[in-house]
Design a protein around this motif. Structure first.
Motif, PDB file in Angstrom:
ATOM      1  N   VAL A 115       0.831  -1.200   0.000  1.00 25.94           N
ATOM      2  CA  VAL A 115       0.000   0.000   0.000  1.00 25.94           C
ATOM      3  C   VAL A 115       0.870   1.256   0.000  1.00 25.94           C
ATOM      4  O   VAL A 115       0.609   2.218  -0.743  1.00 25.94           O
ATOM      5  CB  VAL A 115      -0.951  -0.007   1.219  1.00 25.94           C
ATOM      6  N   VAL A 116       1.927   1.270   0.831  1.00 23.78           N
ATOM      7  CA  VAL A 116       2.816   2.433   0.886  1.00 23.78           C
ATOM      8  C   VAL A 116       3.533   2.623  -0.453  1.00 23.78           C
ATOM      9  O   VAL A 116       3.644   3.752  -0.953  1.00 23.78           O
ATOM     10  CB  VAL A 116       3.832   2.283   2.040  1.00 23.78           C
ATOM     11  N   GLU A 117       4.008   1.534  -1.044  1.00 23.85           N
ATOM     12  CA  GLU A 117       4.713   1.633  -2.327  1.00 23.85           C
ATOM     13  C   GLU A 117       3.789   2.156  -3.423  1.00 23.85           C
ATOM     14  O   GLU A 117       4.188   3.011  -4.231  1.00 23.85           O
ATOM     15  CB  GLU A 117       5.279   0.266  -2.701  1.00 23.85           C
ATOM     16  N   GLU A 118       2.565   1.653  -3.466  1.00 28.77           N
ATOM     17  CA  GLU A 118       1.616   2.117  -4.476  1.00 28.77           C
ATOM     18  C   GLU A 118       1.327   3.606  -4.307  1.00 28.77           C
ATOM     19  O   GLU A 118       1.299   4.356  -5.286  1.00 28.77           O
ATOM     20  CB  GLU A 118       0.316   1.324  -4.374  1.00 28.77           C
ATOM     21  N   MET A 119       1.127   4.040  -3.073  1.00 27.39           N
ATOM     22  CA  MET A 119       0.807   5.440  -2.835  1.00 27.39           C
ATOM     23  C   MET A 119       1.991   6.339  -3.173  1.00 27.39           C
ATOM     24  O   MET A 119       1.821   7.441  -3.730  1.00 27.39           O
ATOM     25  CB  MET A 119       0.399   5.640  -1.372  1.00 27.39           C
ATOM     26  N   ALA A 120       3.213   5.887  -2.850  1.00 28.09           N
ATOM     27  CA  ALA A 120       4.395   6.699  -3.144  1.00 28.09           C
ATOM     28  C   ALA A 120       4.591   6.857  -4.644  1.00 28.09           C
ATOM     29  O   ALA A 120       4.832   7.965  -5.149  1.00 28.09           O
ATOM     30  CB  ALA A 120       5.627   6.067  -2.504  1.00 28.09           C
ATOM     31  N   ILE A 121       4.505   5.755  -5.379  1.00 25.10           N
ATOM     32  CA  ILE A 121       4.713   5.817  -6.825  1.00 25.10           C
ATOM     33  C   ILE A 121       3.591   6.604  -7.494  1.00 25.10           C
ATOM     34  O   ILE A 121       3.821   7.362  -8.435  1.00 25.10           O
ATOM     35  CB  ILE A 121       4.836   4.391  -7.385  1.00 25.10           C
ATOM     36  N   ALA A 260      -6.410  16.503   6.107  1.00 20.66           N
ATOM     37  CA  ALA A 260      -5.812  15.221   5.714  1.00 20.66           C
ATOM     38  C   ALA A 260      -6.887  14.168   5.469  1.00 20.66           C
ATOM     39  O   ALA A 260      -6.765  13.350   4.548  1.00 20.66           O
ATOM     40  CB  ALA A 260      -4.836  14.751   6.788  1.00 20.66           C
ATOM     41  N   ASP A 261      -7.942  14.159   6.267  1.00 20.04           N
ATOM     42  CA  ASP A 261      -9.041  13.214   6.030  1.00 20.04           C
ATOM     43  C   ASP A 261      -9.693  13.486   4.674  1.00 20.04           C
ATOM     44  O   ASP A 261      -9.975  12.552   3.902  1.00 20.04           O
ATOM     45  CB  ASP A 261     -10.096  13.335   7.140  1.00 20.04           C
ATOM     46  N   ALA A 262      -9.945  14.773   4.387  1.00 22.06           N
ATOM     47  CA  ALA A 262     -10.569  15.122   3.102  1.00 22.06           C
ATOM     48  C   ALA A 262      -9.657  14.756   1.937  1.00 22.06           C
ATOM     49  O   ALA A 262     -10.114  14.278   0.897  1.00 22.06           O
ATOM     50  CB  ALA A 262     -10.894  16.620   3.077  1.00 22.06           C
ATOM     51  N   SER A 263      -8.351  14.961   2.112  1.00 21.25           N
ATOM     52  CA  SER A 263      -7.411  14.620   1.044  1.00 21.25           C
ATOM     53  C   SER A 263      -7.361  13.117   0.814  1.00 21.25           C
ATOM     54  O   SER A 263      -7.188  12.659  -0.322  1.00 21.25           O
ATOM     55  CB  SER A 263      -6.013  15.144   1.392  1.00 21.25           C
ATOM     56  N   ALA A 264      -7.492  12.331   1.885  1.00 17.09           N
ATOM     57  CA  ALA A 264      -7.489  10.875   1.725  1.00 17.09           C
ATOM     58  C   ALA A 264      -8.663  10.429   0.864  1.00 17.09           C
ATOM     59  O   ALA A 264      -8.530   9.524   0.032  1.00 17.09           O
ATOM     60  CB  ALA A 264      -7.553  10.204   3.096  1.00 17.09           C
ATOM     61  N   VAL A 265      -9.810  11.066   1.039  1.00 18.14           N
ATOM     62  CA  VAL A 265     -10.968  10.759   0.194  1.00 18.14           C
ATOM     63  C   VAL A 265     -10.687  11.172  -1.252  1.00 18.14           C
ATOM     64  O   VAL A 265     -10.997  10.447  -2.200  1.00 18.14           O
ATOM     65  CB  VAL A 265     -12.230  11.474   0.720  1.00 18.14           C
ATOM     66  N   GLN A 266     -10.068  12.344  -1.410  1.00 16.01           N
ATOM     67  CA  GLN A 266      -9.752  12.831  -2.756  1.00 16.01           C
ATOM     68  C   GLN A 266      -8.752  11.904  -3.445  1.00 16.01           C
ATOM     69  O   GLN A 266      -8.896  11.589  -4.635  1.00 16.01           O
ATOM     70  CB  GLN A 266      -9.176  14.241  -2.658  1.00 16.01           C
ATOM     71  N   PHE A 267      -7.733  11.452  -2.717  1.00 16.43           N
ATOM     72  CA  PHE A 267      -6.704  10.603  -3.320  1.00 16.43           C
ATOM     73  C   PHE A 267      -7.270   9.246  -3.756  1.00 16.43           C
ATOM     74  O   PHE A 267      -6.961   8.748  -4.834  1.00 16.43           O
ATOM     75  CB  PHE A 267      -5.561  10.362  -2.340  1.00 16.43           C
ATOM     76  N   ARG A 378      -1.063  15.677  -5.662  1.00 10.72           N
ATOM     77  CA  ARG A 378      -2.482  15.322  -5.589  1.00 10.72           C
ATOM     78  C   ARG A 378      -2.738  14.021  -6.345  1.00 10.72           C
ATOM     79  O   ARG A 378      -3.359  14.021  -7.392  1.00 10.72           O
ATOM     80  CB  ARG A 378      -3.332  16.458  -6.163  1.00 10.72           C
ATOM     81  N   PRO A 379      -2.246  12.916  -5.829  1.00 11.14           N
ATOM     82  CA  PRO A 379      -2.493  11.639  -6.507  1.00 11.14           C
ATOM     83  C   PRO A 379      -3.974  11.295  -6.483  1.00 11.14           C
ATOM     84  O   PRO A 379      -4.684  11.610  -5.523  1.00 11.14           O
ATOM     85  CB  PRO A 379      -1.670  10.638  -5.682  1.00 11.14           C
ATOM     86  N   SER A 380      -4.432  10.659  -7.542  1.00 14.05           N
ATOM     87  CA  SER A 380      -5.834  10.288  -7.649  1.00 14.05           C
ATOM     88  C   SER A 380      -5.984   8.781  -7.544  1.00 14.05           C
ATOM     89  O   SER A 380      -4.997   8.036  -7.495  1.00 14.05           O
ATOM     90  CB  SER A 380      -6.393  10.760  -8.996  1.00 14.05           C
ATOM     91  N   ALA A 381      -7.235   8.329  -7.515  1.00 17.19           N
ATOM     92  CA  ALA A 381      -7.489   6.890  -7.488  1.00 17.19           C
ATOM     93  C   ALA A 381      -6.927   6.220  -8.741  1.00 17.19           C
ATOM     94  O   ALA A 381      -6.415   5.095  -8.678  1.00 17.19           O
ATOM     95  CB  ALA A 381      -8.996   6.638  -7.377  1.00 17.19           C
ATOM     96  N   THR A 627       2.095  11.458 -15.870  1.00 15.91           N
ATOM     97  CA  THR A 627       1.604  12.428 -16.857  1.00 15.91           C
ATOM     98  C   THR A 627       0.429  11.882 -17.648  1.00 15.91           C
ATOM     99  O   THR A 627      -0.229  12.624 -18.368  1.00 15.91           O
ATOM    100  CB  THR A 627       2.723  12.809 -17.841  1.00 15.91           C
ATOM    101  N   GLU A 628       0.152  10.594 -17.507  1.00 13.36           N
ATOM    102  CA  GLU A 628      -0.967  10.008 -18.251  1.00 13.36           C
ATOM    103  C   GLU A 628      -2.289  10.632 -17.830  1.00 13.36           C
ATOM    104  O   GLU A 628      -3.166  10.884 -18.638  1.00 13.36           O
ATOM    105  CB  GLU A 628      -1.006   8.495 -18.030  1.00 13.36           C
ATOM    106  N   ARG A 629      -2.421  10.890 -16.512  1.00 16.41           N
ATOM    107  CA  ARG A 629      -3.672  11.482 -16.055  1.00 16.41           C
ATOM    108  C   ARG A 629      -3.826  12.902 -16.603  1.00 16.41           C
ATOM    109  O   ARG A 629      -4.889  13.305 -17.050  1.00 16.41           O
ATOM    110  CB  ARG A 629      -3.709  11.528 -14.528  1.00 16.41           C
ATOM    111  N   ALA A 630      -2.723  13.675 -16.559  1.00 16.62           N
ATOM    112  CA  ALA A 630      -2.785  15.046 -17.070  1.00 16.62           C
ATOM    113  C   ALA A 630      -3.153  15.058 -18.547  1.00 16.62           C
ATOM    114  O   ALA A 630      -3.976  15.850 -19.002  1.00 16.62           O
ATOM    115  CB  ALA A 630      -1.444  15.744 -16.844  1.00 16.62           C
TER     116      ALA A 630
END
Length: 639
Positions: A115-121, A260-267, A378-381, A627-630
């Protein structure tokens, strides 16, 4: 709020907070100086030679005592700052955490690391060190000064009680603190409050020493009473100052927790993740209270309140009910059963994603550059799913090598060795004379999977390897750095990507010297010309088109830029980056936009160009998701 605005806001908040604490320290110094001066007068051999208060208020005595008090508070803060200079690892070890074994076979720990690796990348930053706190409470924290010294700590209770979605929500919450600049603020708070606390500790020491000493003769009776009074007064003043500081700290921390809670939902785009974790925490018998000795000192870093608060004013976290209702407005108030240890879900090797390398179909440069800047921090899902897919596509031998110290060194050597056969042969011979035999053996074993490495996989592998490389001993680190320098020196055709990855490895292990951010783009025309020319040549085979790209950017940025036609040396690019590190935060967004325009000036961004852009952006303190998302946002906006 974009990444750069959030970072500026965090710095302004730090400034206001420091100002409030300085005012508290000034008041503390005034009161302490008066108390100490009065005690000095009473301890004098001639206590009746005039009014004691008038003598205590003499300017010379007040200035002398105030200077001593300032030195004590400053020294206390400096000592604590130096103790925490290692960043997040120092905090984790102070709380009794142990580094997570990167080769762990424990299913719960493996799930946490995934989970940490996925979020970092997904966030575009190297994987932080992960620590496990052997505490059955549910809690977590992120700490560090900069992106290169971050550590994330998670309790055993959180690892075992939360399912994967809930754990991902907690980790996303902690990454929000990292990306919004809260970590630096939090560690500065610890150092400042420790300096104030020193006054109270000195008072307690005086009381203890006076109480355990022998009774003094009558002539010293007044002096003994003065020492007791001084100790009591210093305790009251010191702890009152600490209380004021804690009130300020708690007020700021509560608001940052909501963000931080709101950002977790956004991410994650999954409110049930962070919301479910908060509900499990509310139902947990042990809650979030930690048993660690220093838990109170670092209470504002935690996911949940790590210590018991005397009142809402001193609570560093909002009530759990309020946090749950913020992310789950329709919550009916029910809680799950008291959590038991759950079996983790198996790690999925891949996940379906929309589209492929959509960066190859980019449209207008300005639109893509704006989307890239907006995505920083601002990483997304979709970014998280894309990171999971990319990790699943990596050869299992390379994935495992990134988590083992000997193999991680071999993996990095293999990635950074050039494609030119003559260079590669010379580099292999150099490693044979400098690297450890065990590392060379690992390098030979990785030769086949490295030869099949797909474009776009180099950067994720290096990000995965950094935690293992940070655990090298001083001697191992020195040998590793020497080998890296030798590899770059022997490269006949060093490309921009190879330089950027090499720089990322060095900075990711030893950190970057923190520079003052006091320069504007107009002050950095030379280094800016060199960097943008290098990126333009990497993104455009036609030198004429690369020149046009730089000239257009000069007009947009309002900076006189000179196109550098010849490939730059690695040392020259390092020089440029060292100067660009001093760029003010407000102008880093335009710089990143300019970098993006250079890379995709030919109308496409291939995976290697995306890696180059992300690696350079990270070394400038701008964690850049894919950059794929952008590019997808640009496509959607122009459809």
């Amino acid at each position: 709020m974009d990444f750069f605005t959030a970072q500026d806001r965090a710095r302004r908040l730090t400034g206001r907070l420091v100002l409030l604490l300085v005012l508290a320290v000034v008041a503390l110094i005034v009161v302490t100086s008066l108390v100490v001066a009065l005690a000095v007068v009473l301890l004098d051999g001639a206590p009746f030679a005039g009014d004691p208060l008038a003598r205590a208020l003499q300017p010379r005595l007040q200035v002398g005592v105030a200077t001593v008090v300032i030195l004590v508070v400053g020294l206390g803060s400096l000592v604590r700052h130096l103790q925490l200079r290692a960043g997040g690892s120092a905090v984790a070890e102070a709380l009794g955490g142990r580094p997570l074994n990167l080769e762990t076979r424990d299913a719960d720990e493996r799930r946490l690391l995934n989970v940490v690796e996925e979020m970092a990348i997904a966030s575009g930053m190297p994987v932080p060190l992960v620590y496990v706190l052997e505490d059955q409470a549910i809690n977590a924290f992120a700490a560090g000064h900069e992106l290169d010294d971050v550590a994330i700590g998670v309790t055993r209770g959180a690892i075992e009680a939360l399912d994967r979605d809930q754990l991902q929500g907690v980790i996303a919450h902690e990454f929000s603190h990292i990306l919004h600049g809260d970590m630096r603020l939090n560690l500065r708070l610890v150092a400042l409050l420790h300096g104030i606390l020193v006054i109270g500790l000195i008072g307690r020491m005086l009381l203890h020493a006076s109480g355990s000493g022998r009774r003094l003769r009558s002539r010293r009776g007044r002096g003994h009473a003065a020492v007791l009074g001084l100790g009591a007064a210093l305790m009251v003043v010191g702890y009152a100052g600490t209380l004021c500081g804690n009130l300020i700290k708690a007020a700021v921390s509560r608001q940052r927790e909501f963000l931080a809670d709101a950002s977790a939902v956004q991410f994650t785009r999954n409110p049930e993740g962070i919301g479910g974790a908060l509900k499990v925490l509310a139902a947990h018998r042990l809650g979030s209270r930690l048993l660690a000795t220093h838990a109170a000192e670092f209470s504002h870093l935690f996911f949940g309140s790590g210590v018991r608060s005397l009142s809402r004013l001193t609570a560093t976290h909002p009530p759990l009910e309020a946090r749950i209702r913020r992310v789950l407005p329709h919550w009916d108030g029910s809680l799950p059963p008291a959590p038991a240890i759950r079996s983790p879900r198996p790690r999925q090797a891949s996940a379906s994603l929309p589209g492929g390398a959509r960066g190859a179909d980019t449209l207008a440069s300005g639109a893509l550059a704006a989307a890239v800047v907006a995505s920083v921090g601002r990483p997304s899902a979709e970014d998280i799913a894309r990171a999971r897919r990319r990790l699943g596509e990596i050869d299992e031998r390379l994935f495992e090598a990134a988590h083992e110290p000997f193999a991680a060194r071999a993996l990095v050597y293999g990635i950074l060795m050039g494609a030119d056969p003559h260079s590669r042969q010379a580099q292999r011979e150099a490693l044979a004379s400098q690297a450890l035999p065990e590392v060379l053996s690992e390098l030979d074993g990785l030769d086949v999977p490295l030869s099949g490495l797909a474009p776009g996989q180099r950067l994720p592998l290096i990000e995965l390897a950094l935690p293992a490389l940070r655990q090298l001993s001083a001697a191992q680190h020195a040998r590793f750095q020497a080998c890296l320098r030798r590899l770059m020196a022997l490269e006949l055709q060093a490309g921009a990507l190879q330089w950027a990855l090499h720089r990322l490895v060095v900075q990711g292990i030893q950190g970057e010297r923190r520079a003052r951010r006091d320069r504007h783009l107009a002050d950095l025309a030379g280094p800016l010309s060199l960097l943008l020319s290098t990126l333009a040549r990497a993104g455009q085979q036609d030198a004429g088109q690369a020149r046009v790209a730089v000239e257009r950017l000069a007009l947009v940025l309002g900076v006189s830029l000179d196109f550098v036609a010849e490939p730059a040396l690695a040392s020259d690019l390092d020089w440029a980056m060292a100067r660009l590190a001093r760029l003010v935060q407000a102008e880093r967004g335009p710089l990143l936009a300019a970098m993006s325009c250079c890379v995709e000036h030919d109308g496409r961004i291939d995976p290697e160009e995306a890696e180059l852009l992300s690696a350079v952006a990270w070394t400038l303190g701008c964690p850049l998701p894919s950059t794929e998302r952008a590019a997808g946002q640009v496509d959607a906006g122009t459809a």
